[in-house]
Design a protein around this motif. Sequence first.
Motif, mmCIF file in Angstrom:
data_model
loop_
_atom_site.group_PDB
_atom_site.id
_atom_site.type_symbol
_atom_site.label_atom_id
_atom_site.label_comp_id
_atom_site.label_asym_id
_atom_site.label_seq_id
_atom_site.Cartn_x
_atom_site.Cartn_y
_atom_site.Cartn_z
ATOM 1 N N GLY A 88 0.779 -1.231 0.000
ATOM 2 C CA GLY A 88 0.000 0.000 0.000
ATOM 3 C C GLY A 88 0.810 1.280 0.000
ATOM 4 N N LEU A 90 -1.281 4.616 0.082
ATOM 5 C CA LEU A 90 -1.262 5.527 1.230
ATOM 6 C C LEU A 90 -0.889 6.949 0.807
ATOM 7 N N TRP A 120 -3.916 8.338 -0.770
ATOM 8 C CA TRP A 120 -4.931 8.611 0.251
ATOM 9 C C TRP A 120 -4.709 9.980 0.881
ATOM 10 N N VAL A 144 -3.927 -0.296 6.430
ATOM 11 C CA VAL A 144 -5.241 0.348 6.375
ATOM 12 C C VAL A 144 -5.813 0.504 7.783
ATOM 13 N N ALA A 160 -8.107 4.083 8.114
ATOM 14 C CA ALA A 160 -8.415 4.631 6.795
ATOM 15 C C ALA A 160 -9.747 4.087 6.301
ATOM 16 N N LEU A 162 -10.062 3.892 2.490
ATOM 17 C CA LEU A 162 -9.043 3.140 1.756
ATOM 18 C C LEU A 162 -9.421 1.670 1.868
ATOM 19 N N ALA A 164 -8.909 -2.178 1.111
ATOM 20 C CA ALA A 164 -7.943 -3.230 0.750
ATOM 21 C C ALA A 164 -8.713 -4.483 0.364
#
Length: 279
Positions: free
Chosen positions: A72, A76, A79, A105, A110, A113, A115
Motif C-alpha cells: 500500500g 497511502l 490517500w 489500512v 483509513a 481506503l 484493501a
Amino acid sequence: MKAALTWHRLRFGQASRLGRDVMIGLDRRLPTQRFLHGVLSGGALYDPPLVAVLTDTLQPGDTFIDIGSHVGYYALLAWQQVGRRGRVVAFEANPQTFHVLLANVLGNRAANLFAIHCALGDAEGTATLHISDTDEGLSSLIVPADRSVPVAMTTLDALHDAWRLEHVRMVKIDVEGFERQVIAGGASFFPDVRPESVVFEVNHTLEGIDPDADLHIRSHFEAIGYRCYLIRPWFDTPDAARFPSTELLALLRPGRRLAVDYGNILATRRNIAAPVFDP
C-alpha cells in the motif's frame, strides 16, 4: 508466524490533506519490504518520479485505483491527496503481502481506503499466483516462481458494476506481466468511467512476456483518446541515461517499439508538453 512490523511516517511534498501523519508498516523479513524499509529509513521516498506522476493531479474527492498494491505504499500516498472525501481501492493477491496492506489500512484508521484480497484479470473466478521467495514484489499470474497459491480473481468491469465508481482520476496497474489481461477486463470500465490517467508497468526482463505487450497496451489507450509518456526511471540504468535530462515525462511515438528493459508508462487524457523519447 505473525510479523512484527516496522513503522515509518510517510510524507511527501505538500502536507497531507488528512490533517495528520500517515504511517506505513513493513515486514522486514520479506526482501521487497526490507528494501523499502531501507529507503524510507534514510529519509527518502521510493521512486519519486513515479510518486509525482501518480499523486500530483489527485484532488480531494478523487478515486485512485491501485492494482497490485503490495503493502500500500502508493495507495497511502494517494490517500493523503484525495482526503476523507475521496476513495482509494487497493488490490493485492499475495496473501502474505495482503496482511501487511490490511495492517496499514487498519493502523491508519483509513475508512475510505479499501484493501481487497483479490487479483484482477480478464475473467471472474480463480487464478494461480506464483510467488518468489527472493522477491515477493515479483509475484505474478504468468511468470513461474518458487511456489504457487490459488487466488480469487475479478475484473474492473465487475468492480464498476458493483461499486458504480465515480471521479476516477488515476488507475495504477503493476501486475508483473498481467497488465493486458487487467485492461481487457475493463472493456466497459475504461470507456464508461473515463479515468483521466492510467499508469502501467513495462518489464521486458520477465520470462515469457510478449516483448510488444506495452505497444499493444499503448495502442489500445491511444485509440480511445489517451497519449502515452514514459516516466523518468528512478534507478541509475542505461535507460535512465537515455532519458531527456531534468524531465519527468517523455512522449512516446505511437506505433514505435519501446526499447527499455523496465519502466512505467503514463497514459493520460491530458495534453502534457514533453520532449519525445527517442531510444
